[in-house]
Motif scaffolding. Structure first.
Motif, mmCIF file in Angstrom:
data_model
loop_
_atom_site.group_PDB
_atom_site.id
_atom_site.type_symbol
_atom_site.label_atom_id
_atom_site.label_comp_id
_atom_site.label_asym_id
_atom_site.label_seq_id
_atom_site.Cartn_x
_atom_site.Cartn_y
_atom_site.Cartn_z
ATOM 1 N N GLN A 1 0.847 -1.196 0.000
ATOM 2 C CA GLN A 1 0.000 0.000 0.000
ATOM 3 C C GLN A 1 0.879 1.240 0.000
ATOM 4 O OE1 GLN A 1 -2.487 0.641 3.470
ATOM 5 N NE2 GLN A 1 -4.065 1.613 2.209
ATOM 6 N N ARG A 2 0.632 2.105 -0.972
ATOM 7 C CA ARG A 2 1.436 3.318 -1.125
ATOM 8 C C ARG A 2 1.203 4.296 0.036
ATOM 9 N NH1 ARG A 2 3.171 4.075 -6.705
ATOM 10 N NH2 ARG A 2 3.311 6.286 -6.249
ATOM 11 N N MET A 3 2.194 5.134 0.267
ATOM 12 C CA MET A 3 2.072 6.203 1.264
ATOM 13 C C MET A 3 0.990 7.195 0.817
ATOM 14 S SD MET A 3 4.381 6.148 3.770
ATOM 15 C CE MET A 3 6.005 5.563 4.200
ATOM 16 N N PRO A 4 0.427 7.957 1.763
ATOM 17 C CA PRO A 4 -0.551 8.989 1.385
ATOM 18 C C PRO A 4 0.101 10.057 0.508
ATOM 19 C CG PRO A 4 -0.552 8.626 3.772
ATOM 20 C CD PRO A 4 0.624 7.875 3.207
ATOM 21 N N GLY A 5 -0.738 10.707 -0.293
ATOM 22 C CA GLY A 5 -0.260 11.810 -1.122
ATOM 23 C C GLY A 5 -0.310 11.474 -2.601
ATOM 24 N N GLY A 6 -0.610 12.479 -3.401
ATOM 25 C CA GLY A 6 -0.668 12.293 -4.841
ATOM 26 C C GLY A 6 -1.901 11.513 -5.258
ATOM 27 N N ASP A 7 -2.050 11.340 -6.571
ATOM 28 C CA ASP A 7 -3.246 10.670 -7.070
ATOM 29 C C ASP A 7 -3.227 9.155 -6.847
ATOM 30 O OD1 ASP A 7 -1.233 10.323 -8.903
ATOM 31 O OD2 ASP A 7 -2.422 10.875 -10.651
ATOM 32 N N MET A 8 -2.085 8.605 -6.446
ATOM 33 C CA MET A 8 -1.991 7.177 -6.160
ATOM 34 C C MET A 8 -1.873 6.897 -4.660
ATOM 35 S SD MET A 8 -1.999 5.417 -9.047
ATOM 36 C CE MET A 8 -0.989 3.975 -8.817
ATOM 37 N N GLY A 9 -1.971 7.943 -3.845
ATOM 38 C CA GLY A 9 -1.809 7.804 -2.409
ATOM 39 C C GLY A 9 -2.745 6.773 -1.797
ATOM 40 N N GLU A 10 -2.177 5.903 -0.982
ATOM 41 C CA GLU A 10 -2.863 4.869 -0.212
ATOM 42 C C GLU A 10 -3.485 3.753 -1.058
ATOM 43 O OE1 GLU A 10 -4.881 6.027 3.441
ATOM 44 O OE2 GLU A 10 -4.229 8.085 3.064
ATOM 45 N N LYS A 11 -3.233 3.757 -2.355
ATOM 46 C CA LYS A 11 -3.700 2.647 -3.196
ATOM 47 C C LYS A 11 -2.756 1.460 -3.025
ATOM 48 C CE LYS A 11 -6.228 5.081 -6.784
ATOM 49 N NZ LYS A 11 -7.534 4.509 -6.511
ATOM 50 N N TRP A 12 -3.297 0.267 -3.215
ATOM 51 C CA TRP A 12 -2.497 -0.955 -3.205
ATOM 52 C C TRP A 12 -1.935 -1.180 -4.590
ATOM 53 C CZ3 TRP A 12 -1.362 -3.936 1.037
ATOM 54 C CH2 TRP A 12 -2.041 -3.616 2.221
ATOM 55 N N GLU A 13 -0.800 -1.869 -4.666
ATOM 56 C CA GLU A 13 -0.153 -2.116 -5.952
ATOM 57 C C GLU A 13 0.719 -3.363 -5.892
ATOM 58 O OE1 GLU A 13 2.579 1.069 -6.838
ATOM 59 O OE2 GLU A 13 3.781 0.679 -5.053
ATOM 60 N N PHE A 14 1.095 -3.814 -7.089
ATOM 61 C CA PHE A 14 2.174 -4.779 -7.213
ATOM 62 C C PHE A 14 3.438 -3.927 -7.286
ATOM 63 C CE2 PHE A 14 -1.402 -6.909 -9.444
ATOM 64 C CZ PHE A 14 -1.575 -7.954 -8.549
ATOM 65 N N PRO A 15 4.370 -4.089 -6.347
ATOM 66 C CA PRO A 15 5.525 -3.199 -6.304
ATOM 67 C C PRO A 15 6.347 -3.209 -7.594
ATOM 68 C CG PRO A 15 5.316 -4.409 -4.266
ATOM 69 C CD PRO A 15 4.342 -5.020 -5.222
ATOM 70 N N GLU B 1 8.780 3.221 1.308
ATOM 71 C CA GLU B 1 7.887 4.019 0.471
ATOM 72 C C GLU B 1 6.440 3.528 0.524
ATOM 73 O OE1 GLU B 1 9.419 4.760 -3.448
ATOM 74 O OE2 GLU B 1 11.465 4.827 -2.723
ATOM 75 N N HIS B 2 6.136 2.634 1.448
ATOM 76 C CA HIS B 2 4.791 2.070 1.560
ATOM 77 C C HIS B 2 4.325 2.090 3.013
ATOM 78 C CE1 HIS B 2 6.129 0.424 -2.311
ATOM 79 N NE2 HIS B 2 4.858 0.442 -2.630
ATOM 80 N N LEU B 3 3.004 2.095 3.189
ATOM 81 C CA LEU B 3 2.399 2.029 4.526
ATOM 82 C C LEU B 3 2.400 0.610 5.053
ATOM 83 C CD1 LEU B 3 -0.831 4.197 4.092
ATOM 84 C CD2 LEU B 3 1.159 4.738 5.505
ATOM 85 N N ALA B 4 2.133 -0.350 4.149
ATOM 86 C CA ALA B 4 1.944 -1.738 4.566
ATOM 87 C C ALA B 4 2.233 -2.668 3.402
ATOM 88 C CB ALA B 4 0.505 -1.945 5.035
ATOM 89 N N TRP B 5 2.418 -3.928 3.732
ATOM 90 C CA TRP B 5 2.511 -4.979 2.713
ATOM 91 C C TRP B 5 1.637 -6.133 3.167
ATOM 92 C CZ3 TRP B 5 4.299 -9.685 4.398
ATOM 93 C CH2 TRP B 5 5.076 -9.689 5.563
#
Length: 134
Positions: A22-36, A98-102
Motif C-alpha cells: 500500500q502506497r504512502m498517502p499523497g498524490g493521485d496514487m496515495g494509499e492505493k495498493w499495488e504490485f511493487p 515508500e509504503h504504509l503496509a505490505w
C-alpha cells in the motif's frame, strides 16, 4: 507523440497469494495498493529496474523470472506500459521505506481493495499464472 513510458511490476506468488503493498498517502496514487515496481530509467533493463525498486522500497534482494504480461494505460495524459515479471524473494525481512503496509492477498482479495488501475489491468495475466502453477 513521444516514446511510451515504461514501468515494471514484480509479481511474487507464494501459497496462492500475491505480494502487494500500500502506497504512502499523497498524490493521485496515495494509499492505493499495488504490485511493487516502478519506472524503468533510461539505459536500464526491466530486470535491473525491478531489482533496484525492491531494494529501495523493501530492502530485499529478488530474483526476476519471466515476463507474465503487460498492460497499456494513461497517466497524466502520458501513454505508458507496465510489464509484469514473476519475482521471488531471497528473504522476507521487508523494511518499508515508500509504503504504509505490505500483505499477501489472493486475486479475490485484490479485487476488493483500492488497487492501482494500471495494476488491475494485469489481473488476466495473473489468472493465467495461477492456472499454470496449479
Amino acid at each position: 507523440m513521444g516514446e511510451q513510458k515504461k514501468s515494471v511490476a514484480g509479481i511474487a506468488l507464494e501459497d496462492g497469494k500475491f505480494f502487494i503493498a500500500q502506497r504512502m498517502p499523497g498524490g493521485d496514487m496515495g494509499e492505493k495498493w499495488e504490485f511493487p515496481g516502478g519506472k524503468v530509467e533510461p539505459g536500464e533493463t526491466d530486470e535491473a529496474a525491478l531489482r533496484r525498486e525492491y531494494e529501495e522500497e523493501f530492502g530485499v534482494p529478488i530474483t526476476v523470472g519471466r515476463l507474465l504480461g503487460h498492460a497499456d494505460f494513461e497517466h497524466r495524459g502520458i501513454q505508458r506500459i507496465v510489464n509484469a515479471y514473476a519475482v521471488s524473494f531471497q528473504d522476507h525481512n521487508f523494511r518499508l521505506s515508500e509504503h504504509l503496509a505490505w500483505a499477501w492477498a489472493s486475486l479475490e482479495e485484490i479485487t476488493e481493495l483500492d488497487f492501482a488501475g494500471s495494476d488491475t489491468k494485469l489481473l488476466p495475466a495473473l489468472r493465467r499464472f495461477i492456472a499454470e502453477k496449479a
